[in-house]
Motif scaffolding. Structure first.
Motif, mmCIF file in Angstrom:
data_model
loop_
_atom_site.group_PDB
_atom_site.id
_atom_site.type_symbol
_atom_site.label_atom_id
_atom_site.label_comp_id
_atom_site.label_asym_id
_atom_site.label_seq_id
_atom_site.Cartn_x
_atom_site.Cartn_y
_atom_site.Cartn_z
ATOM 1 N N VAL A 1 0.840 -1.194 0.000
ATOM 2 C CA VAL A 1 0.000 0.000 0.000
ATOM 3 C C VAL A 1 0.879 1.249 0.000
ATOM 4 C CG1 VAL A 1 -1.600 1.383 1.363
ATOM 5 C CG2 VAL A 1 -2.024 -1.047 1.039
ATOM 6 N N ALA A 2 1.899 1.243 0.822
ATOM 7 C CA ALA A 2 2.771 2.411 0.904
ATOM 8 C C ALA A 2 3.419 2.679 -0.453
ATOM 9 C CB ALA A 2 3.832 2.198 1.980
ATOM 10 N N GLU A 3 3.861 1.639 -1.126
ATOM 11 C CA GLU A 3 4.463 1.822 -2.454
ATOM 12 C C GLU A 3 3.436 2.392 -3.434
ATOM 13 O OE1 GLU A 3 7.507 1.351 -3.425
ATOM 14 O OE2 GLU A 3 8.450 0.028 -1.958
ATOM 15 N N HIS A 4 2.225 1.830 -3.387
ATOM 16 C CA HIS A 4 1.182 2.300 -4.293
ATOM 17 C C HIS A 4 0.884 3.775 -4.067
ATOM 18 C CE1 HIS A 4 -0.332 -0.716 -6.946
ATOM 19 N NE2 HIS A 4 -0.321 -1.633 -6.003
ATOM 20 N N VAL A 5 0.722 4.127 -2.795
ATOM 21 C CA VAL A 5 0.389 5.513 -2.480
ATOM 22 C C VAL A 5 1.512 6.425 -2.950
ATOM 23 C CG1 VAL A 5 0.044 7.138 -0.592
ATOM 24 C CG2 VAL A 5 -1.119 4.944 -0.570
ATOM 25 N N LEU A 6 2.741 5.991 -2.731
ATOM 26 C CA LEU A 6 3.894 6.770 -3.172
ATOM 27 C C LEU A 6 3.828 7.042 -4.668
ATOM 28 C CD1 LEU A 6 7.216 7.362 -2.844
ATOM 29 C CD2 LEU A 6 7.306 5.064 -3.702
ATOM 30 N N PHE A 7 3.585 5.983 -5.438
ATOM 31 C CA PHE A 7 3.567 6.165 -6.888
ATOM 32 C C PHE A 7 2.350 6.980 -7.328
ATOM 33 C CE2 PHE A 7 7.129 4.078 -8.842
ATOM 34 C CZ PHE A 7 7.645 3.326 -7.811
ATOM 35 N N ASP A 8 1.225 6.775 -6.651
ATOM 36 C CA ASP A 8 0.032 7.538 -7.020
ATOM 37 C C ASP A 8 0.228 9.032 -6.780
ATOM 38 O OD1 ASP A 8 -1.082 5.171 -7.615
ATOM 39 O OD2 ASP A 8 -2.507 5.120 -5.950
ATOM 40 N N MET A 9 0.820 9.363 -5.631
ATOM 41 C CA MET A 9 1.041 10.773 -5.315
ATOM 42 C C MET A 9 1.958 11.399 -6.346
ATOM 43 S SD MET A 9 1.714 11.169 -1.322
ATOM 44 C CE MET A 9 0.374 11.289 -0.175
ATOM 45 N N ARG A 10 3.009 10.663 -6.658
ATOM 46 C CA ARG A 10 3.980 11.194 -7.602
ATOM 47 C C ARG A 10 3.309 11.395 -8.964
ATOM 48 N NH1 ARG A 10 8.772 7.521 -7.684
ATOM 49 N NH2 ARG A 10 9.509 8.574 -5.837
ATOM 50 N N ARG A 11 2.461 10.448 -9.335
ATOM 51 C CA ARG A 11 1.810 10.574 -10.626
ATOM 52 C C ARG A 11 0.858 11.758 -10.630
ATOM 53 N NH1 ARG A 11 -2.048 9.708 -14.240
ATOM 54 N NH2 ARG A 11 -1.367 8.801 -16.217
ATOM 55 N N ALA A 12 0.122 11.926 -9.541
ATOM 56 C CA ALA A 12 -0.824 13.035 -9.470
ATOM 57 C C ALA A 12 -0.080 14.360 -9.615
ATOM 58 C CB ALA A 12 -1.588 12.992 -8.158
ATOM 59 N N MET A 13 1.068 14.485 -8.939
ATOM 60 C CA MET A 13 1.845 15.719 -9.032
ATOM 61 C C MET A 13 2.371 15.913 -10.445
ATOM 62 S SD MET A 13 3.865 15.395 -5.497
ATOM 63 C CE MET A 13 5.039 16.686 -5.572
ATOM 64 N N PHE A 14 2.884 14.841 -11.001
ATOM 65 C CA PHE A 14 3.454 14.924 -12.339
ATOM 66 C C PHE A 14 2.375 15.309 -13.345
ATOM 67 C CE2 PHE A 14 4.962 12.958 -16.315
ATOM 68 C CZ PHE A 14 6.205 13.545 -16.401
ATOM 69 N N ALA A 15 1.201 14.670 -13.218
ATOM 70 C CA ALA A 15 0.111 14.978 -14.138
ATOM 71 C C ALA A 15 -0.319 16.430 -13.979
ATOM 72 C CB ALA A 15 -1.071 14.039 -13.893
ATOM 73 N N GLN A 16 -0.347 16.907 -12.737
ATOM 74 C CA GLN A 16 -0.725 18.296 -12.499
ATOM 75 C C GLN A 16 0.275 19.241 -13.158
ATOM 76 O OE1 GLN A 16 -3.420 19.327 -11.411
ATOM 77 N NE2 GLN A 16 -3.031 21.509 -11.126
#
Lengths: 618, 634
Positions: B125-140
């Motif tokens: 879960v921690a890995e997933h959240v990490l990648f999701d956050m990074r993706r959200a920032m990158f997409a933004q």
């Protein structure tokens, strides 16, 4: 050296000795070499190892003492109360003393072994840094800067920590397992075997796990740096991305890199968890067996409850260190590969250094001569320069022109001996540049490079880079000559403005002017402009040239350029083609000759008139 | 005055041996602020929770697993104690031992399952959240306006995409574990007190001591660890600088000075590391002493309780087991506090990026610009500036007819680059409108606008990857043949074929293995492959050698064939070849016409042209100013 608040320096003076020591032991296997290098701190190392032995013995005493106390408490009803209480009291005191002592020696063990590591790290850093600065251009051309940085950070860490995580742990585990096993097996053979049964399994699992984790960690680093690159290039090239509406495409690249990294991370989590769970399980299973067999023995009257309790506590004490066996194995593996790389770097032969006993260069008249100079890059099939001969006297300007790849920059790099010739010689006032000290040679020859490195510090420090003892007046004079002074005065902190990666960014032309100022501060006898005005407009270049001409009468000036207007005033112009001088003479002479120089001149002064775009062309 | 005296006069001398030069330093380092913020900030937590929410089932599951795991840890010493007391005496009861063994086996199995479950779930879960956050920032960051990107350093954004996201991951991984620690702590207290209240109370009295010690120790230790971390980055920074700048260092003979300065940094790092080590290790004997005290209490007091018949021997054994695990939860719980502080700060920084508004968005009814549009460009009374009070373009109007090539000319700061950016809607106009193919750029989708308007920037930017991928870039439909055709057209084919892998050669570090001219040609090829109706091009100003220069001029002709072209032109050849020249000055359009029309007018263009420089950028700013002054006075 440390500097106190007044700016004074306390000399330690042994920095060079550390560097020298790092070079000793060439040819030894890396682990041996690291060990010997760590033992250069004999007192700290001895303290660490001594403390480790004492701490582990004390550690082993505790289960015994506990077991005895349990027995004393159980027998309390059968012996006299007073006596029993007294015995218990002394047991408690012994336990307390042993615990405190164990704490103290564990502190010593950890602190001194870390201290050895920090000292080794400090000394190797110096040796590494020293080596980076000494290795010639040819080495740095070949090796990626990123690889060097990784070596200086990660490989150095692997070597530095070997003493604490590898060697000291060997001692710790040998004592704990060796002495522990002896104590257990002599107390009760069967129970001892059962109590130790988890050790080989855990040792095996934890070693395999650590080695796999290390391997996958390296793979993960690759994936993560690919991901970093995608993000960095996206942000740096955001205009290109937007210009081509590439946002979705970029997200696709990101997702791809991200997915790979994520999968590998998951895999690593699984490897770790599978192993730790299995190790815990095997430990508890062994404990269960001890409890069962021991319980039966107690019931059969062959063993006291206290002895059983001491077996169980033994096991809890052994559990953590045995799990760390994997870390120890990993530390050996890491130190071996890291040490190999790092020491190979430190042992890298210096192809360009002072020959023993060479004198300093003495500049008197200022005559630079190239005598039949030939140069071939390492590994190249054809020479880059061949049969170059010319002479330049103080006050003269030599222009060098030629197509890209004709060897112009190489020629410039040979004078301060960034590379050694493969034939012929270069002299300054009759002294072969390879027969004088590098320090004196490079002081006398300044090459203004095409893209000089801008250090993240003040403009002042950047200009004074070659001579940080320069006074302001000297720095300002150089900046004025380089036509940079007025620009600097317009900056918020003027000469104190920080430039570079983390400061104000300078345009290409400003950077080139700064590097000209840098060379002017040195007052060199030979000054080489290696295409260093390409980004400066022609008018400013003209003013720079007339400003420095005032000081140029004691100096040989070489100007390398593809812009002919930069060369017009040169006394002699050399036209290079494929490493050979094919035309030489003054501007007028070369024009009259009607050869290659003439053709280039025509190309530059009369731009194509036939260029036409768009609809009108059809 | 002799040259030597002059030399001495403008140099300072050392006042004592070993003094460092006054104007020298190595390395640079941005000091990150030490984080001592709030450990709990409800707003940030809510934002973070949004990322965790999709995985909440797994989180619940792992919390449950942690509880089971902790329970088994608590149970095992109890079982051992019970086993001892229920018949482990000489001639005792084997059946009871068998029961105890059964309970033990059950506990161990549960322990195994729970720990496996908990750690895999939490880790993933921690890995997933990490990648999701990074993706959200990158997409933004793909959506935010360029004005935001213009003023934000890439390094700063990267540290948010990496450092901040990593500390969130650490927080997630440890927080489930700290739930377990909390339960374990409470569990131990409860078990000890219920096994024997008096003995439990006495033993537990050592716990607050550790709390107090850690409260005093923690802030000091944190500072020491921070200092060690800082000096370490400083030293690493100095080292990296030494590697990156090694050619300049050798060129200017700075090795000795640098070595001493580096030694200073490395030595101060050694000192802080040793201090950090001392702080870390000082806790060991304290914890060990407290453990010793607790054991002594159990032995003495427990023994006398046994004597009075108030306690069974198994309880003493259980106590001794618990004491071994006693201080672990306290240690990790106090550490968790720092992790939370860090995570809150990181969380705030992450939400800051997520909250940057995407100022330029497609209208809901935006139309798709197709190839069928005519390819004209029109500026209608355009006013534009990067801030409201300082307009860069003032009421600029002009039209570029389909297929026409227009050169934009003017001194630095005249607004050429801004005008170009507006065609692609990088920024919004303040008033007026920019029309492409007859449509206001605000009425069409950004994606379709990008497909019809190709851009070549002044600084060619290449991505790490193959030559082929770089040229094709976003155009997935382009085949290798298309790419080769484009490269042949711009004259890049020959040098590409000379690269070791041809079109499959990997360009390292953004193509640093190519010359500027070659990179320029590749960016031309990229624009050609994109095959847009309109080409906007910012000509390179840097001096490229005459041979490549000629190649680029030819490529430009190919590139503009059959397209509408807007070129920010620096070279006279380009300017004269254009169908029309638009002269901008201080954000205003002052002249327009072709070369033959403008020359007789005797305006700014004619004056600049007559100075006979090969490129308009070679003309020094002062001369331009002079021409302007003259123009103003006449």
């Amino acid at each position: 050296m440390t500097t106190d608040k007044a700016g004074r320096v306390h000399s330690r003076g042994d920095a060079q000795a550390h560097v020298a020591a790092a070079h000793a032991g060439k040819g030894q296997s890396p682990l041996l070499r690291i060990t010997l290098y760590s033992l250069r701190h004999p007192w700290r190392a001895a303290a660490a190892i001594g403390a480790t032995i004492i701490a582990s013995v004390l550690q082993l005493l505790i289960p015994r003492l506990l077991g005895r106390a349990v027995d004393q408490a159980q027998n309390i009803l059968s012996i006299g109360a007073q006596e029993a209480e007294q015995a218990l009291f002394w047991s408690a005191v012994t336990l307390l003393v042993v615990s405190v002592a164990r704490g103290f020696f564990t502190l010593c063990q950890n602190y001194f072994s870390e201290s050895v590591g920090h000292h080794v790290g400090y000394e190797l850093r110096l040796a590494f840094y020293d080596k980076v600065q000494r290795l010639p251009y040819a080495y740095h051309d070949r090796v990626h800067t990123g690889d060097l940085i990784t070596m200086g950070l990660l490989d150095l860490d692997g070597v530095r920590m070997f003493f604490a995580t590898g060697l000291v742990r060997v001692v710790l585990l040998s004592v704990l397992i060796g002495v522990g096993a002896y104590m257990l097996l002599t107390t009760d053979l069967l129970l001892g075997f059962l109590a130790l049964s988890f050790v080989p399994f855990v040792a095996w699992r934890s070693s395999v796990a650590q080695l796999t984790l290390r391997k996958t960690w390296l793979m993960l680093q690759d994936k993560l740096s690919a991901l970093t690159r995608v993000m960095e290039e996206n942000l740096g090239g955001i205009r290109v991305v937007r210009a081509f509406s590439g946002q979705k495409f970029e997200l696709g690249k990101f997702d791809h890199a991200s997915k790979e990294a994520l999968e590998l991370s998951h895999q690593r989590v699984l490897i770790r968890v599978r192993n730790t769970s299995a190790m815990t399980f095997s430990f508890f299973a062994a404990m269960g067996l001890v409890l069962w067999a021991g319980g039966n023995k107690v019931i059969a009257g062959e063993m006291s409850v206290g002895t059983l309790a001491s077996f169980l506590t033994f096991m809890t004490i052994l559990q953590m260190p045995v799990r760390q066996l994997g870390l120890m194995v990993n530390s050996f593996a890491r130190a071996s590969t890291c040490g190999n790389r790092l020491f190979a770097f430190i042992d890298e032969p210096l192809t360009i250094e002072d020959k023993p006993g060479v004198p300093d260069l003495k500049v008197s008249e200022g005559v630079l001569r190239f005598e039949d100079v030939q140069f071939t890059y390492p590994g190249a099939l054809y020479p880059t320069l061949d049969g170059i001969t010319f002479e330049a006297r103080a006050g003269q300007t030599i222009g060098i022109v030629g197509a890209p790849g004709s060897g112009k920059s190489t020629l410039a790099h040979l004078i301060p001996r960034f590379y050694d010739l493969t034939g012929g010689r270069i002299t300054i006032d009759g002294q072969d540049v390879s027969q004088v000290s590098l320090h004196s040679l490079r002081r006398a020859v300044a090459v203004v490079q095409q893209d000089s490195f801008l250090f993240t510090t003040t403009i002042e420090n950047n200009i004074a880079y070659g001579d940080p003892w320069s006074k302001e007046s000297r720095i300002e004079r150089a900046a004025e000559s380089a036509q940079l002074h007025n620009y600097i005065l317009g900056l918020p902190l003027q000469y104190g403005t920080v430039v570079g990666e983390r400061g104000v960014s300078l345009s290409g032309g400003q950077r080139q002017r700064l590097s000209i100022a840098r060379s002017l501060v040195l007052k060199p006898a030979v000054m080489v402009f290696d295409d260093s005005t390409a980004a400066i407009d022609a008018g400013t270049e003209h003013r720079i040239r007339s400003a420095i001409r005032r000081y140029a009468k004691d100096r040989v000036t070489l100007v390398i350029s593809h812009r002919l207007s930069s060369l017009l005033h040169a006394d002699i112009i050399l036209f290079l083609e494929d490493g050979k001088i094919v035309e030489r003479g003054s501007h007028e002479e070369l024009l009259a000759m009607g050869g290659r120089y003439r053709a280039l001149y025509d190309l530059q002064t009369r731009p194509d008139n036939d260029v036409h775009f768009g609809s009108a062309a059809e | 005055m002799s040259a030597i005296e002059q030399e001495d006069e403008d140099r300072e001398t050392a006042r004592f041996p070993g003094q460092r030069p006054p104007r020298a330093s190595v390395g640079s380092h941005r000091i990150e602020e030490e984080v001592f913020g709030k450990a709990y900030d409800p707003r940030t937590v809510r934002r973070i929770w949004a990322f965790v929410r999709p995985y909440r089932r797994k989180i619940y599951l792992s919390v449950a697993a942690v509880l089971v795991f902790t329970a088994t840890q608590l149970a095992i010493p109890l079982i051992i104690g019970r086993a001892i007391d229920s018949g482990m005496t000489q001639g005792g009861n084997t059946t009871n031992l068998l029961w105890a063994m059964g309970a033990f086996a059950l506990a161990v199995l549960l322990n195994y399952g729970a720990s496996y479950m908990q750690e895999t779930q939490v880790g993933q879960v921690a890995e997933h959240v990490l990648f999701d956050m990074r993706r959200a920032m990158f997409a933004q960051l793909q959506r935010v306006s360029l004005s935001f990107m213009d003023k934000t350093e890439v390094g700063r954004l990267m540290s948010r995409l990496q450092g901040d996201v990593n500390s969130m991951q650490e927080f997630l991984e440890t927080s489930v574990i700290s739930v377990g620690d909390m339960v374990l702590l409470i569990g131990i207290i409860v078990v000890l007190l219920s096994l024997d209240f008096r003995l439990g109370l006495l033993t537990l009295s050592t716990m607050p001591v550790l709390f107090v010690v850690r409260i005093f120790w923690l802030p000091r230790a944190k500072r020491a660890f921070w200092a060690a971390h800082e000096t370490n980055s400083i030293t690493a920074g100095a080292m990296a600088e030494g590697i990156n700048g090694v050619r300049t260092v050798q060129n200017l003979d700075r090795q000795k000075v640098n070595f001493d300065l580096f030694d200073d940094k490395a030595y101060s790092n050694l000192q802080t590391q040793l201090t950090g080590s001392r702080y870390a290790q000082v806790m060991v004997p304290i914890v060990d002493s407290l453990t010793g005290i607790a054991m002594a209490i159990v032995v003495v007091v427990g023994g006398s309780l046994v004597l009075n018949g108030g306690l069974e021997i198994g309880v003493i054994v259980a106590f001794l087991f618990y004491i071994q695990r006693f201080f672990d939860p306290i240690r990790s719980l106090t550490m968790q506090y720092s992790i939370m502080q860090r995570a809150m700060t990181s969380g705030r920084r992450i939400t800051e990026v997520l909250d940057v508004p995407a100022s330029i968005t497609d209208k809901p009814d935006a139309i798709t610009l197709t190839r069928e549009m005519d390819g004209s460009v029109e500026f209608r009374d355009v006013v534009f500036g990067y801030s409201d009070d300082r307009p860069v373009l003032k009421n600029v109007s002009f039209t570029v007819k389909p297929g026409e090539t227009v050169a934009l000319v003017g001194p630095t700061g005249s607004g050429k680059t801004s005008a170009m950016s507006l065609v692609h809607r990088f920024y919004e106009v303040q008033s007026g409108a920019v029309l492409v193919g007859g449509h206001d750029v605000r009425d069409v989708t950004q994606e379709s606008l990008g497909e019809q308007v190709a851009m070549v920037l002044q600084e060619p930017f290449l991505f790490t990857g193959t030559v082929f991928d770089n040229i094709r870039y976003n155009k997935a439909s382009a085949s290798l043949d298309d790419v080769i055709a484009a490269c042949q057209a711009v004259g890049a084919h020959d040098f590409i074929m000379r690269l070791p892998g041809g079109y499959d050669s990997v360009l390292e570090q953004r193509g640093s293995n190519l010359s500027l001219g070659q990179r320029q040609l590749l960016s031309f090829a990229r624009a050609l492959v994109a095959d847009a109706k309109i080409l906007v091009l910012d000509e390179a100003t840097a001096n490229i050698d005459s041979y490549t220069e000629r190649q680029i001029q030819k490529a430009l002709v190919t590139l503009l064939k059959g397209r509408t072209g807007m070129v920010i032109a620096h070279r006279l050849a380009t300017i004269r070849g254009a169908d029309r020249i638009i002269v901008l000055q201080n954000g205003e359009l002052i002249e327009s016409g072709n070369h033959e029309e403008l020359m007789p007018k005797g305006g700014l263009y004619a004056k600049l042209y007559n100075m006979n420089y090969a490129s308009f950028d070679d003309i020094p700013d002062e001369l331009v100013a002079k021409v302007n002054a003259r123009a103003a006075s006449t």
